[in-house]
Write an enzyme that holds these catalytic residues in place. Structure first.
Site, mmCIF file in Angstrom:
data_model
loop_
_atom_site.group_PDB
_atom_site.id
_atom_site.type_symbol
_atom_site.label_atom_id
_atom_site.label_comp_id
_atom_site.label_asym_id
_atom_site.label_seq_id
_atom_site.Cartn_x
_atom_site.Cartn_y
_atom_site.Cartn_z
ATOM 1 N N SER A 101 -5.219 0.730 0.765
ATOM 2 C CA SER A 101 -3.783 0.956 0.938
ATOM 3 C C SER A 101 -3.376 0.990 2.411
ATOM 4 O O SER A 101 -3.547 0.012 3.131
ATOM 5 C CB SER A 101 -3.400 2.252 0.223
ATOM 6 O OG SER A 101 -1.995 2.421 0.181
ATOM 7 N N ASP A 240 3.310 -1.680 3.365
ATOM 8 C CA ASP A 240 1.979 -1.257 3.791
ATOM 9 C C ASP A 240 0.933 -2.294 3.380
ATOM 10 O O ASP A 240 1.261 -3.321 2.770
ATOM 11 C CB ASP A 240 1.634 0.140 3.256
ATOM 12 C CG ASP A 240 1.336 0.149 1.771
ATOM 13 O OD1 ASP A 240 1.848 -0.737 1.057
ATOM 14 O OD2 ASP A 240 0.614 1.052 1.302
ATOM 15 N N ASP A 242 -1.364 -2.772 1.152
ATOM 16 C CA ASP A 242 -1.605 -3.290 -0.196
ATOM 17 C C ASP A 242 -0.325 -3.563 -0.966
ATOM 18 O O ASP A 242 -0.372 -3.974 -2.125
ATOM 19 C CB ASP A 242 -2.524 -2.356 -0.988
ATOM 20 C CG ASP A 242 -1.835 -1.103 -1.481
ATOM 21 O OD1 ASP A 242 -0.928 -0.603 -0.784
ATOM 22 O OD2 ASP A 242 -2.195 -0.611 -2.572
ATOM 23 N N ASP A 244 2.372 -1.589 -1.940
ATOM 24 C CA ASP A 244 3.049 -0.691 -2.872
ATOM 25 C C ASP A 244 3.935 0.339 -2.176
ATOM 26 O O ASP A 244 4.558 1.169 -2.832
ATOM 27 C CB ASP A 244 2.050 0.010 -3.797
ATOM 28 C CG ASP A 244 1.069 0.920 -3.062
ATOM 29 O OD1 ASP A 244 1.155 1.034 -1.818
ATOM 30 O OD2 ASP A 244 0.199 1.508 -3.740
#
Length: 459
Positions: A101, A240, A242, A244
């Site tokens: 993430s 960000d 990833d 999400d």
């Protein structure tokens, strides 16, 4: 049962240290495959962000799943929400995301989605952990899983994102700066907005395996703010690593965080008559949002920190909208998980529909000053300690009904997080420092007692 490996959002750690090692990930892939095979399930999708370690972990996962007799579809670099979507639409039995993430490149992790595009149920995670304790056995050669690549994965997800706003809605005449954090959306997000008619200035779209989230994206929007001002853009979008988490920047270069974005979407849905229930936030959601929603007559409730808990609350209440201050925004009427691109489109569609700027759209909510202090622990601290409870009570009395206090232990570090918010900046700062000092004093006293305890003596 307590978990040994799974946290609230999969498994995560520093690459090369347990559990983020190739041998563990190989066994994990095998364990996942064996648990799935019990129910006759045989197909798993694997996607990843742009970290250099993704190649290694992808190969290990692929080998483990194949050894368990499970077929694999490789998506390559794809946003986490895109993998959730494709798991559903490609009728896979599960989806696996290789990503840490918003963390730096030297960390990595594994997230899992069910066939419905939701996070795995607790019982499945526990079953996988139990399987990990068993000797690894490979199926017969004729039963080994096969691997294939999905060449049109990005295109499928781009079309889905575009479908989440009305077909008549276009972004023509809007200038956007889009910061993809050199992460998983680098080849997806700009195309979505361009195909809808926007002029897009791209930053953070040149991943090299080491620069993900490095001074860019949703965790560091300063570069985006500067670029919006330089290019005189209407809106800035920061995602960000990833894909999400979303932070936006208005036409003046000011940051608009997850709470404000959630308020804008809720207000838009209310105006359109399609707000399904209320809004779920977290313990960290700014009190200003709660009050702004109350003025609109929109129900609001707080879950524990973490998008997993937000989603659980939404499902239990039958609500379709929720999110976190950090920018995780879940629109269940559009998709099954937090999705930065989808959330950004909901905001942009409202700006186009009403013919307003982002600064005006956020004006309906006034954020309260909020101070967060991280207190390192010298020893174990019980937040129910009488000294801490009295300090909290004194602070709440000082704030009256114009603010709130929250103390919670970090789930990842030896810290107590002290948060105070209210209408008055100086009051909030003073109370946060006083509470942090009390927690530190109690921690130091506990640390001294633990160090000087007689061996074998009960504490």
């Amino acid at each position: 049962m307590s978990r040994k490996y799974f946290g609230t959002d999969g498994i995560r750690g520093r690459v090369g240290d347990a559990p983020m090692t190739p041998d563990f990930v190989l066994r994990l892939g095998w364990a996942v495959g064996r648990v799935m095979a019990r129910n006759g399930r045989k197909k798993v999708l694997i996607g990843k962000d742009t970290r250099i370690s993704g190649y290694m972990l992808e190969s290990a996962l692929e080998a483990g799943l194949s050894a368990a007799g499970v077929n694999i579809s490789l998506l390559g670099p794809m946003p986490t929400p895109g993998i959730a979507y494709l798991t559903r639409t490609l009728r896979a039995d599960a989806g696996i995301v290789i990503s840490a993430s918003h963390n730096p490149y030297y960390d990595n992790g594994l997230k899992f989605f069910s066939s419905e595009g939701l996070k795995l149920p607790d019982e499945v995670e526990l079953a996988i952990e139990a399987q990990l304790d068993k000797p690894m056995e490979t199926v017969g050669a004729a039963e080994l899983g096969k691997a294939e690549r999905v060449p049109d994965a990005a295109g499928r997800y781009i079309e889905f994102c575009k479908s989440t706003i009305p077909t008549a809605s276009v972004l023509k005449g809007i200038k956007l700066v889009v910061d993809c954090a050199h992460g998983a959306t680098y080849h997806v997000a700009p195309s979505v907005f361009e195909e809808l008619g926007a002029e897009v200035v791209r930053i953070g779209t040149e991943p090299n395996g080491l620069n993900i989230n490095d001074g860019c994206g949703a965790v560091a929007p300063q570069a985006l703010q500067q670029s919006v001002r330089e290019h005189q853009a209407h809106v800035g979008i920061a995602i960000d690593g990833d894909g999400d988490r979303l932070i936006m920047v208005d036409e003046h270069g000011e940051v608009v965080d997850g709470d404000e974005l959630l308020f804008i979407i809720a207000h838009a849905q209310q105006l359109e008559g399609r707000l399904d229930g209320g809004v779920a936030g977290t313990l960290m959601t700014n009190l200003g949002m709660e009050h702004a929603l109350a003025e609109l007559g929109i129900p609001f409730d707080r879950a524990k920190v973490g998008d997993r808990y937000v989603l659980e609350m939404m499902q239990s209440k039958g609500w379709a909208l929720g999110g976190e201050s950090s920018g995780h925004i879940i629109c269940l009427d559009r998709t099954t998980t937090g999705d930065a691109i989808v959330a950004a489109l909901q905001v942009l569609n409202e700006l186009v529909r009403r013919g307003i700027g982002l600064a005006e759209a956020r004006a309906g909510m006034s954020k309260y000053p909020q101070v967060l202090v991280n207190v390192p622990l010298a020893g174990e601290v019980d937040l129910a300690d009488s000294r801490i409870k009295q300090a909290v009570a004194d602070a709440e009395l000082d704030l009256a009904d114009q603010g709130r206090v929250l103390l919670r232990a970090s789930g990842t570090e030896p810290l107590i997080r002290v948060m105070v918010e209210g209408r008055n900046d100086s009051q909030v700062q003073r109370l946060a420092e006083q509470l942090a000092a009390t927690v530190s004093e109690v921690s130091s006293a506990c640390g001294w007692q633990q160090q000087n305890a007689v061996p074998g003596q009960s504490r």
